[in-house]
Every structure is written in C-alpha cells, then in structure tokens.
Write an enzyme that holds these catalytic residues in place. Structure first.
Site, PDB file in Angstrom:
ATOM      1  N   LYS A   1      31.977  31.372  51.259  1.00  0.00           N
ATOM      2  CA  LYS A   1      32.188  32.818  51.125  1.00  0.00           C
ATOM      3  C   LYS A   1      32.442  33.170  49.659  1.00  0.00           C
ATOM      4  O   LYS A   1      32.727  32.268  48.845  1.00  0.00           O
ATOM      5  CB  LYS A   1      33.374  33.241  51.994  1.00  0.00           C
ATOM      6  CG  LYS A   1      34.695  32.601  51.605  1.00  0.00           C
ATOM      7  CD  LYS A   1      35.770  32.822  52.668  1.00  0.00           C
ATOM      8  CE  LYS A   1      37.060  32.125  52.297  1.00  0.00           C
ATOM      9  NZ  LYS A   1      38.028  32.121  53.396  1.00  0.00           N
TER      10      LYS A   1
ATOM     11  N   ARG B   1      46.203  37.897  61.845  1.00  0.00           N
ATOM     12  CA  ARG B   1      45.174  38.550  61.041  1.00  0.00           C
ATOM     13  C   ARG B   1      44.024  38.972  61.935  1.00  0.00           C
ATOM     14  O   ARG B   1      43.782  40.146  62.121  1.00  0.00           O
ATOM     15  CB  ARG B   1      44.717  37.607  59.923  1.00  0.00           C
ATOM     16  CG  ARG B   1      43.717  38.211  58.970  1.00  0.00           C
ATOM     17  CD  ARG B   1      43.433  37.317  57.768  1.00  0.00           C
ATOM     18  NE  ARG B   1      42.732  36.070  58.108  1.00  0.00           N
ATOM     19  CZ  ARG B   1      42.329  35.191  57.201  1.00  0.00           C
ATOM     20  NH1 ARG B   1      42.567  35.408  55.901  1.00  0.00           N
ATOM     21  NH2 ARG B   1      41.706  34.092  57.559  1.00  0.00           N
TER      22      ARG B   1
ATOM     23  N   HIS C   1      42.993  29.709  62.593  1.00  0.00           N
ATOM     24  CA  HIS C   1      43.236  29.518  61.160  1.00  0.00           C
ATOM     25  C   HIS C   1      44.716  29.232  60.929  1.00  0.00           C
ATOM     26  O   HIS C   1      45.577  29.921  61.466  1.00  0.00           O
ATOM     27  CB  HIS C   1      42.802  30.779  60.411  1.00  0.00           C
ATOM     28  CG  HIS C   1      42.678  30.584  58.932  1.00  0.00           C
ATOM     29  ND1 HIS C   1      42.029  29.505  58.372  1.00  0.00           N
ATOM     30  CD2 HIS C   1      43.121  31.324  57.883  1.00  0.00           C
ATOM     31  CE1 HIS C   1      42.075  29.599  57.048  1.00  0.00           C
ATOM     32  NE2 HIS C   1      42.731  30.690  56.726  1.00  0.00           N
TER      33      HIS C   1
ATOM     34  N   ARG D   1      36.830  23.133  58.180  1.00  0.00           N
ATOM     35  CA  ARG D   1      36.212  24.191  57.363  1.00  0.00           C
ATOM     36  C   ARG D   1      36.678  23.968  55.930  1.00  0.00           C
ATOM     37  O   ARG D   1      37.789  24.300  55.559  1.00  0.00           O
ATOM     38  CB  ARG D   1      36.640  25.575  57.854  1.00  0.00           C
ATOM     39  CG  ARG D   1      36.224  25.876  59.290  1.00  0.00           C
ATOM     40  CD  ARG D   1      36.488  27.330  59.662  1.00  0.00           C
ATOM     41  NE  ARG D   1      37.874  27.724  59.500  1.00  0.00           N
ATOM     42  CZ  ARG D   1      38.820  27.603  60.427  1.00  0.00           C
ATOM     43  NH1 ARG D   1      38.524  27.104  61.616  1.00  0.00           N
ATOM     44  NH2 ARG D   1      40.051  27.993  60.176  1.00  0.00           N
TER      45      ARG D   1
ATOM     46  N   TYR E   1      44.892  46.951  21.498  1.00  0.00           N
ATOM     47  CA  TYR E   1      45.509  48.134  22.108  1.00  0.00           C
ATOM     48  C   TYR E   1      47.017  47.988  22.208  1.00  0.00           C
ATOM     49  O   TYR E   1      47.519  46.890  22.505  1.00  0.00           O
ATOM     50  CB  TYR E   1      44.968  48.337  23.529  1.00  0.00           C
ATOM     51  CG  TYR E   1      43.524  48.743  23.600  1.00  0.00           C
ATOM     52  CD1 TYR E   1      43.095  49.967  23.094  1.00  0.00           C
ATOM     53  CD2 TYR E   1      42.579  47.909  24.213  1.00  0.00           C
ATOM     54  CE1 TYR E   1      41.752  50.343  23.190  1.00  0.00           C
ATOM     55  CE2 TYR E   1      41.254  48.270  24.309  1.00  0.00           C
ATOM     56  CZ  TYR E   1      40.847  49.493  23.792  1.00  0.00           C
ATOM     57  OH  TYR E   1      39.533  49.852  23.891  1.00  0.00           O
TER      58      TYR E   1
ATOM     59  N   CYS F   1      41.134  42.997  26.082  1.00  0.00           N
ATOM     60  CA  CYS F   1      40.397  44.256  26.249  1.00  0.00           C
ATOM     61  C   CYS F   1      39.391  44.101  27.386  1.00  0.00           C
ATOM     62  O   CYS F   1      39.295  43.042  28.004  1.00  0.00           O
ATOM     63  CB  CYS F   1      39.649  44.628  24.974  1.00  0.00           C
ATOM     64  SG  CYS F   1      40.680  44.597  23.500  1.00  0.00           S
TER      65      CYS F   1
ATOM     66  N   ASP G   1      36.113  43.873  27.299  1.00  0.00           N
ATOM     67  CA  ASP G   1      35.012  42.939  27.049  1.00  0.00           C
ATOM     68  C   ASP G   1      35.331  41.905  25.972  1.00  0.00           C
ATOM     69  O   ASP G   1      34.483  41.072  25.653  1.00  0.00           O
ATOM     70  CB  ASP G   1      33.766  43.713  26.584  1.00  0.00           C
ATOM     71  CG  ASP G   1      33.538  44.960  27.395  1.00  0.00           C
ATOM     72  OD1 ASP G   1      33.476  44.835  28.635  1.00  0.00           O
ATOM     73  OD2 ASP G   1      33.454  46.053  26.812  1.00  0.00           O
TER      74      ASP G   1
HETATM   75  C1  LIG Z   1      38.544  30.827  53.541  1.00  0.00           C
HETATM   76  C2  LIG Z   1      38.719  30.211  54.849  1.00  0.00           C
HETATM   77  C3  LIG Z   1      38.694  28.818  54.996  1.00  0.00           C
HETATM   78  C4  LIG Z   1      38.649  27.872  53.818  1.00  0.00           C
HETATM   79  O1  LIG Z   1      39.953  27.663  53.350  1.00  0.00           O
HETATM   80  P1  LIG Z   1      40.242  26.643  52.146  1.00  0.00           P
HETATM   81  O2  LIG Z   1      41.709  26.706  51.998  1.00  0.00           O
HETATM   82  O3  LIG Z   1      39.516  27.202  50.973  1.00  0.00           O
HETATM   83  O4  LIG Z   1      39.722  25.331  52.566  1.00  0.00           O
HETATM   84  C5  LIG Z   1      38.738  28.301  56.266  1.00  0.00           C
HETATM   85  N1  LIG Z   1      38.812  29.106  57.343  1.00  0.00           N
HETATM   86  C6  LIG Z   1      38.869  30.443  57.239  1.00  0.00           C
HETATM   87  C7  LIG Z   1      38.968  31.268  58.484  1.00  0.00           C
HETATM   88  C8  LIG Z   1      38.841  31.052  55.999  1.00  0.00           C
HETATM   89  O5  LIG Z   1      38.911  32.375  55.897  1.00  0.00           O
END
Ligand SMILES: *Cc1c(COP(=O)(O)O)cnc(C)c1O
Length: 389
Positions: A43, A137, A167, A230, A274, A321, A323
């Site tokens: 992602k 969530r 998760h 994951r 600045y 700044c 850029d």
């Molecule tokens: C982003 C995400 C992950 C990956 O997590 P890491 O800590 O980067 O390994 C796994 N599962 C879900 C649902 C996520 O949103």
C-alpha cells in the site's frame, strides 16, 4: 544510456535498492515456519518505494498475495500486469463493485452494513471479512464469536468470501500488557476461525510484520493461526517500533538524496531563512540544498536535523522552506554547487536511516518514508536510463 548511481543528479530523488528488498524478503521468510506464506503489503506505493517495481520483483520471487489500501492502488497494479491476489485492506465505495468484480480484486469487508451494500450490487465480489478483535478500526466485532461467524456464513452465499483476517494493534509492544492484549486478540480471532471451519476459506491471517516475528511462533497459544503473514515494514528494512529487533541482515532499501545549488560565505551575525530563526555565530559557509517540505522533508527538522555531504554531517540552519533547505558546511572542506547531499541513507561512514529520522521527529519510520512526496523521483540503480547525452 545507462547511468551509474553516482551520476544521478536531480533536484531531490530517492534511490531504491530492489536487491535489498529481495534480501529482506528472504531473511524474513527464513525466520518463519516453512508452511507460512507471505502477503506483501504494498500500500501507499509500497511505502514510497514504488508499488509496481516492488510487486514485479516479489512476483518473480514467487509471491502471489498482495495487499493495498484502496481500489486505485489495486487497479494500478492490475493494469501493470500484477496477477495474484490483490486484497484491498480498506473501504471501497460499493459504486466500484463492477471494477472490483471484473478485475478480480479482493475487497476487505469493513462491517456487516458494508457486506450488505456490496451484496446488493449483484456482483459476486471476491472478499475477505475483517474481524475486529480490539483495534476498533474496521471489521465485524469478535465479541460474540458465534454471531461473527454467522454473519460470515450468511454472506458466503451472496459474495465470494475467500478469507478472513484481523489486525493486531500492539504486536510490536514489548511489555507484558501488550503481549497479553495480543494473545487476547489472537484468541478472539481463533474462536471465529473455528466456527467457520466448514467454509474451508483459503486465506486466514492475522499477523503484520511484528506479529509474524514475535507472536506467530509464540507457544502460549499452542498453535499458530492461519498461515499467512502480511509483511509490510520489515520488507522495506525498517522496524515496526523503536525497541524492536529485526532478523540479522534486514536493512533499509531506500536512500534519499539531493544536491547543492549554492554555497555562500556569510559574515557573523547573518540570519538564515524565514522567521530569521538562525543567526551565524562566526563567518560561515551556508549551502542551499534543493529539497524542502513539499518534498516531504519534515519541517520539524529545522535547526535540529542534518544532512550528509562527503561523509560529514551538515546541520540544518534556519527553517526548512517549501523547496529548499540551508545547511552549515563551514567545517566541511570543498563543498560546491552540484555536490550530492544525502538526507537519508549511507554517506561515507555515516548512516542515517528513516528509523533514525523518525526517532528525531518523535514518530515512526513508516511515516517518514510514506511522506516523501510524489515529485521526488524514484530511481532503481542499474536500471536507470537517461534519455539525452
Ligand atoms: C499496513 C498493514 C499491514 C502491514 O503492517 P506492517 O507493520 O507494515 O507489517 C498489515 N495489515 C494491515 C491490515 C495493514 O493495514
């Protein structure tokens, strides 16, 4: 013409070492039991590393499972020829049902209400139920395992349900409290998994990078749950949390570089940038670096951070700044226009990682790498092509 890394000269750019991502993947995989599969989390443009490049590499290594955050990322990957499973971890409006269906994308089910809305579209969309075991969530609640299971069973006749996942929210935590909470999450998930056994879903998963390293083989649960990790942050060589340790050999795959546009002698008492927040305390050499906060260079590094030039640290002076950023190079011999500046990565004996920058900013490496903006071009050394010359 193919150019070497040291010939790249943009305003601000990132070099991604795909070879290191491959090593990280292999190291991480070696730390897992043999029958555990990896779903690569790519992602946010593979945490800023370039999702198509990373997915193509991982596909060639045999990865068939990918996860993204939204439908646009998923469509981009399909269009780039990434086959495999692509799981969209967050909400996609039901108006995109047709796209989900025809591109064979897998949508996370974020609630029962959402499942109903998707089912009503009439497309038998591939999907995986998110189960909320304590993150609060997304997902269907796991409080009553039988109720959660009955929802999944019900929708398995209306949608193409291919899996369920949860998760973990403190898998990277090292204290007893965190560990107990994680075990509790895993138990809640397992209770739901057991009750949908009859569906024989192919994808059951609950571990992120930290979970896979610190909990998958935790014996207090007597068995692991599901057989997929994951894998996100560890793939990119960063730590889920400051206190974590990663398997030996896992290293960041990204370096962030820029150049110097001007080197200027200033007398003692001159102010820089600045707000005039920095005043020279001696006759100084101030160099201007062509990266600013619009590139994702965090403005909180003003008067605090440093860049690296020729293996030396040059402190940031005055405010960053949009850029450009000014640094003090008085003590570094021979700095001149076009010299390469390393904002993040290795430079001589110096090594300043996204995790180091995150510590200085009181945040996490994830945020640092995801915030490097689109206009910072990504390069993949060895495959860099320069058109003219
Ligand atoms: C982003 C995400 C992950 C990956 O997590 P890491 O800590 O980067 O390994 C796994 N599962 C879900 C649902 C996520 O949103």
């Amino acid at each position: 013409m193919e150019v070497k890394v040291d010939q790249i000269e943009k305003r601000s750019w990132v070099e991604v070492d795909l070879g290191q991502i491959e090593k990280n993947y292999n190291m991480y995989k070696a730390s897992l039991p043999k029958d555990v599969d990896i779903m690569a989390v790519i992602k946010a443009d593979a945490y800023g590393h370039g999702d198509v490049k990373v997915a193509t590499l991982l596909s060639s290594l045999g990865v068939k499972l990918f996860a993204v955050s939204n439908i646009d990322e998923a469509v981009g990957l399909r269009n780039a020829g990434i086959n495999g499973e692509i799981l969209i971890l967050g909400y996609s409006s039901p108006i995109y049902a047709r796209t989900l269906y025809y591109l064979g994308l897998t949508q996370a089910i974020v609630s029962e209400e959402y499942a109903l809305a998707l089912a009503k579209t009439g497309y038998e969309i591939k999907c995986q139920f998110a189960v909320d075991t304590g993150m609060n969530r997304i997902g269907i609640l796991s409080g009553d395992a039988e109720e959660a299971a009955s929802i999944i069973r019900e929708y398995s006749t209306k949608l193409n349900v291919t899996g369920i996942f949860t998760h973990l929210c403190v898998a990277d935590g090292s204290n007893e409290d965190d560990r107990n909470f994680t075990l509790d999450q895993l138990q809640r998930f397992k209770a739901v998994v057991d009750k949908i056994d009859c569906l024989h879903l192919p994808y059951i998963h609950c571990y992120n990078s930290a979970g896979g390293l610190y909990h998958l083989t935790d014996n207090s649960l007597n068995q692991s749950i599901g057989n997929i990790v994951r894998l996100g942050i560890a793939l990119y060589g960063l730590k889920p949390d400051r206190d974590n340790k990663l398997p030996e050999g896992i290293k960041p795959a990204m370096a962030w570089k820029s150049v110097i546009s001007r080197v200027q002698k200033l007398p003692e008492g001159a102010t820089v940038s600045y707000g005039r927040t920095f005043t020279t305390k001696r006759p100084s050499l101030i160099a201007t670096v062509t990266t600013g906060y619009a590139d994702g260079y965090n403005r909180h590094l003003s008067n605090r951070g440093f860049v690296m030039i020729k293996g030396h640290k040059a402190p940031i002076v005055g405010r960053i700044c949009m850029d450009q950023t000014m640094v003090d190079v008085t003590d570094i011999p021979g700095v001149k226009m076009s010299d390469v500046v390393v904002l993040m990565g290795e430079c001589g004996n110096q090594n300043y990682t996204a995790d180091d920058m995150a510590a200085d900013l009181d945040t996490i490496g994830y945020e640092v790498i995801c915030n490097i903006s689109k206009r910072v071009q990504r390069f993949y050394p060895k495959t860099v092509i320069r058109k003219n010359k």
